[in-house]
Design a protein around this motif. Structure first.
Motif, PDB file in Angstrom:
ATOM      1  N   GLU A 107      52.822 112.718  85.232  1.00 15.21           N
ATOM      2  CA  GLU A 107      53.180 113.520  86.250  1.00 15.21           C
ATOM      3  C   GLU A 107      52.095 113.615  87.223  1.00 15.21           C
ATOM      4  O   GLU A 107      52.528 113.566  88.511  1.00 15.21           O
ATOM      5  CB  GLU A 107      53.606 114.979  85.701  1.00 15.21           C
ATOM      6  CG  GLU A 107      54.894 114.873  84.804  1.00 15.21           C
ATOM      7  CD  GLU A 107      54.541 114.735  83.416  1.00 15.21           C
ATOM      8  OE1 GLU A 107      55.486 114.350  82.723  1.00 15.21           O
ATOM      9  OE2 GLU A 107      53.483 114.389  82.983  1.00 15.21           O
ATOM     10  N   GLU A 108      50.949 113.993  87.060  1.00 20.49           N
ATOM     11  CA  GLU A 108      49.677 113.639  87.897  1.00 20.49           C
ATOM     12  C   GLU A 108      49.628 112.597  88.706  1.00 20.49           C
ATOM     13  O   GLU A 108      49.541 112.533  89.818  1.00 20.49           O
ATOM     14  CB  GLU A 108      48.441 113.981  87.064  1.00 20.49           C
ATOM     15  CG  GLU A 108      47.201 114.247  88.063  1.00 20.49           C
ATOM     16  CD  GLU A 108      46.009 114.494  87.123  1.00 20.49           C
ATOM     17  OE1 GLU A 108      44.817 114.228  87.570  1.00 20.49           O
ATOM     18  OE2 GLU A 108      46.063 114.909  86.109  1.00 20.49           O
ATOM     19  N   ALA A 109      49.698 111.242  88.003  1.00 18.83           N
ATOM     20  CA  ALA A 109      49.981 109.966  88.784  1.00 18.83           C
ATOM     21  C   ALA A 109      51.253 109.950  89.812  1.00 18.83           C
ATOM     22  O   ALA A 109      50.832 109.354  90.906  1.00 18.83           O
ATOM     23  CB  ALA A 109      49.793 108.925  87.672  1.00 18.83           C
ATOM     24  N   LEU A 110      52.257 110.331  89.285  1.00 18.37           N
ATOM     25  CA  LEU A 110      53.471 110.551  90.045  1.00 18.37           C
ATOM     26  C   LEU A 110      53.264 111.290  91.343  1.00 18.37           C
ATOM     27  O   LEU A 110      53.584 110.803  92.435  1.00 18.37           O
ATOM     28  CB  LEU A 110      54.594 110.995  89.434  1.00 18.37           C
ATOM     29  CG  LEU A 110      56.069 110.941  89.985  1.00 18.37           C
ATOM     30  CD1 LEU A 110      56.274 109.604  90.686  1.00 18.37           C
ATOM     31  CD2 LEU A 110      57.102 111.312  89.298  1.00 18.37           C
ATOM     32  N   SER A 111      52.693 112.581  91.023  1.00 16.94           N
ATOM     33  CA  SER A 111      52.428 113.318  92.338  1.00 16.94           C
ATOM     34  C   SER A 111      51.302 112.857  93.359  1.00 16.94           C
ATOM     35  O   SER A 111      51.708 112.993  94.554  1.00 16.94           O
ATOM     36  CB  SER A 111      51.960 114.732  91.832  1.00 16.94           C
ATOM     37  OG  SER A 111      51.744 115.654  92.744  1.00 16.94           O
ATOM     38  N   ALA A 112      50.691 112.207  92.837  1.00 17.29           N
ATOM     39  CA  ALA A 112      49.427 111.664  93.675  1.00 17.29           C
ATOM     40  C   ALA A 112      50.065 110.251  94.480  1.00 17.29           C
ATOM     41  O   ALA A 112      49.835 110.229  95.599  1.00 17.29           O
ATOM     42  CB  ALA A 112      48.474 111.148  92.870  1.00 17.29           C
ATOM     43  N   GLY A 113      51.033 109.590  93.626  1.00 20.22           N
ATOM     44  CA  GLY A 113      51.782 108.474  94.397  1.00 20.22           C
ATOM     45  C   GLY A 113      52.830 109.080  95.492  1.00 20.22           C
ATOM     46  O   GLY A 113      52.812 108.486  96.577  1.00 20.22           O
ATOM     47  N   ILE A 114      53.439 110.170  95.091  1.00 18.38           N
ATOM     48  CA  ILE A 114      54.252 110.690  96.191  1.00 18.38           C
ATOM     49  C   ILE A 114      53.508 111.145  97.466  1.00 18.38           C
ATOM     50  O   ILE A 114      53.915 110.905  98.590  1.00 18.38           O
ATOM     51  CB  ILE A 114      55.132 111.928  95.608  1.00 18.38           C
ATOM     52  CG1 ILE A 114      56.123 111.590  94.543  1.00 18.38           C
ATOM     53  CG2 ILE A 114      55.678 112.638  96.578  1.00 18.38           C
ATOM     54  CD1 ILE A 114      56.714 112.349  93.622  1.00 18.38           C
ATOM     55  N   LEU A 115      52.380 112.001  97.333  1.00 18.23           N
ATOM     56  CA  LEU A 115      51.567 112.088  98.274  1.00 18.23           C
ATOM     57  C   LEU A 115      51.250 110.948  98.947  1.00 18.23           C
ATOM     58  O   LEU A 115      51.192 110.982 100.261  1.00 18.23           O
ATOM     59  CB  LEU A 115      50.461 113.060  97.937  1.00 18.23           C
ATOM     60  CG  LEU A 115      49.495 113.631  98.833  1.00 18.23           C
ATOM     61  CD1 LEU A 115      50.241 114.614  99.691  1.00 18.23           C
ATOM     62  CD2 LEU A 115      48.361 114.418  98.177  1.00 18.23           C
ATOM     63  N   GLU A 116      50.596 109.878  98.593  1.00 21.54           N
ATOM     64  CA  GLU A 116      50.314 108.807  99.290  1.00 21.54           C
ATOM     65  C   GLU A 116      51.333 108.125 100.114  1.00 21.54           C
ATOM     66  O   GLU A 116      51.152 107.843 101.295  1.00 21.54           O
ATOM     67  CB  GLU A 116      49.582 107.661  98.296  1.00 21.54           C
ATOM     68  CG  GLU A 116      49.231 106.460  99.409  1.00 21.54           C
ATOM     69  CD  GLU A 116      48.309 105.565  98.525  1.00 21.54           C
ATOM     70  OE1 GLU A 116      47.992 104.439  99.030  1.00 21.54           O
ATOM     71  OE2 GLU A 116      47.946 105.766  97.390  1.00 21.54           O
ATOM     72  N   VAL A 117      52.552 108.079  99.502  1.00 21.80           N
ATOM     73  CA  VAL A 117      53.841 107.662 100.402  1.00 21.80           C
ATOM     74  C   VAL A 117      53.936 108.410 101.555  1.00 21.80           C
ATOM     75  O   VAL A 117      54.171 107.819 102.536  1.00 21.80           O
ATOM     76  CB  VAL A 117      54.947 107.359  99.603  1.00 21.80           C
ATOM     77  CG1 VAL A 117      56.077 107.267 100.518  1.00 21.80           C
ATOM     78  CG2 VAL A 117      54.824 106.621  98.349  1.00 21.80           C
ATOM     79  N   LEU A 118      53.795 109.795 101.189  1.00 16.92           N
ATOM     80  CA  LEU A 118      54.112 110.817 102.599  1.00 16.92           C
ATOM     81  C   LEU A 118      53.040 110.427 103.610  1.00 16.92           C
ATOM     82  O   LEU A 118      53.270 110.590 104.777  1.00 16.92           O
ATOM     83  CB  LEU A 118      54.066 112.158 102.071  1.00 16.92           C
ATOM     84  CG  LEU A 118      55.303 112.458 100.937  1.00 16.92           C
ATOM     85  CD1 LEU A 118      55.235 113.816 100.540  1.00 16.92           C
ATOM     86  CD2 LEU A 118      56.770 112.256 102.025  1.00 16.92           C
ATOM     87  N   GLU A 119      51.793 110.256 103.261  1.00 16.13           N
ATOM     88  CA  GLU A 119      50.677 110.127 104.181  1.00 16.13           C
ATOM     89  C   GLU A 119      50.888 108.829 105.067  1.00 16.13           C
ATOM     90  O   GLU A 119      50.569 108.601 105.983  1.00 16.13           O
ATOM     91  CB  GLU A 119      49.407 110.027 103.294  1.00 16.13           C
ATOM     92  CG  GLU A 119      48.797 111.309 102.922  1.00 16.13           C
ATOM     93  CD  GLU A 119      47.629 111.482 102.002  1.00 16.13           C
ATOM     94  OE1 GLU A 119      47.153 110.389 101.674  1.00 16.13           O
ATOM     95  OE2 GLU A 119      47.049 112.585 101.717  1.00 16.13           O
ATOM     96  N   LEU A 120      51.534 107.810 104.130  1.00 18.29           N
ATOM     97  CA  LEU A 120      51.730 106.504 104.924  1.00 18.29           C
ATOM     98  C   LEU A 120      52.927 106.447 105.785  1.00 18.29           C
ATOM     99  O   LEU A 120      52.833 105.577 106.702  1.00 18.29           O
ATOM    100  CB  LEU A 120      52.165 105.577 103.688  1.00 18.29           C
ATOM    101  CG  LEU A 120      50.910 105.000 102.881  1.00 18.29           C
ATOM    102  CD1 LEU A 120      51.322 104.005 101.603  1.00 18.29           C
ATOM    103  CD2 LEU A 120      49.821 104.211 103.635  1.00 18.29           C
ATOM    104  N   ILE A 121      53.878 107.177 105.695  1.00 23.85           N
ATOM    105  CA  ILE A 121      54.914 107.094 106.367  1.00 23.85           C
ATOM    106  C   ILE A 121      55.042 108.367 107.675  1.00 23.85           C
ATOM    107  O   ILE A 121      54.179 109.057 107.810  1.00 23.85           O
ATOM    108  CB  ILE A 121      56.397 107.324 105.965  1.00 23.85           C
ATOM    109  CG1 ILE A 121      56.399 108.682 105.097  1.00 23.85           C
ATOM    110  CG2 ILE A 121      56.623 106.337 104.804  1.00 23.85           C
ATOM    111  CD1 ILE A 121      57.913 108.903 104.370  1.00 23.85           C
TER     112      ILE A 121
END
Length: 121
Positions: A107-121
């Motif tokens: 869950e911690e890895a998934l949350s970080a991944g979601i945050l990164e995608v949102l920063e990229l778009i």
């Protein structure tokens, strides 16, 4: 469901900025309080609150609308990492200055991944 199953307030605010519009059963108020509801609703339509989707709902929305898949990988040594992959070309993308972080939970890895995608778009 545990606390880790939902996006953080920071991610909820970013999802609202990116026009996340999937009805949810939970919301954050402006002050950061959590309210749960009986019927799904798009709380991002209100200026006073933020939809609080589960990590899975946010991940699915990014996959379906932005065409980026967040892949979580368990690594030898008892930690998790994530990769961001484009759909359908399967290109690896991400922030160039991202540190190689080892996450303690899926869950911690998934949350970080979601945050990164949102920063990229």
């Amino acid at each position: 469901m545990g606390k880790e199953d939902y996006v953080s307030l920071e991610v909820a605010k970013m999802l609202k900025e990116k026009e996340f519009d999937i009805p949810c059963l939970s919301q954050y108020t402006r002050s950061g309080s959590i309210w749960n509801c009986q019927e799904p609703e798009n709380f991002n339509e209100s200026e006073y609150c933020y939809s609080r989707p589960t990590l899975y709902e946010a991940q699915k929305w990014l996959r379906d609308t932005i065409c980026i898949h967040i892949e979580i990988v368990y690594m030898y040594g008892n930690y998790w990492i994530y990769d961001l992959l484009t759909i359908p070309t399967h290109d690896l993308i991400g922030l160039t200055d991202k540190d190689n972080v080892k996450y303690e939970s899926y869950e911690e890895a998934l949350s970080a991944g979601i945050l990164e995608v949102l920063e990229l778009i």
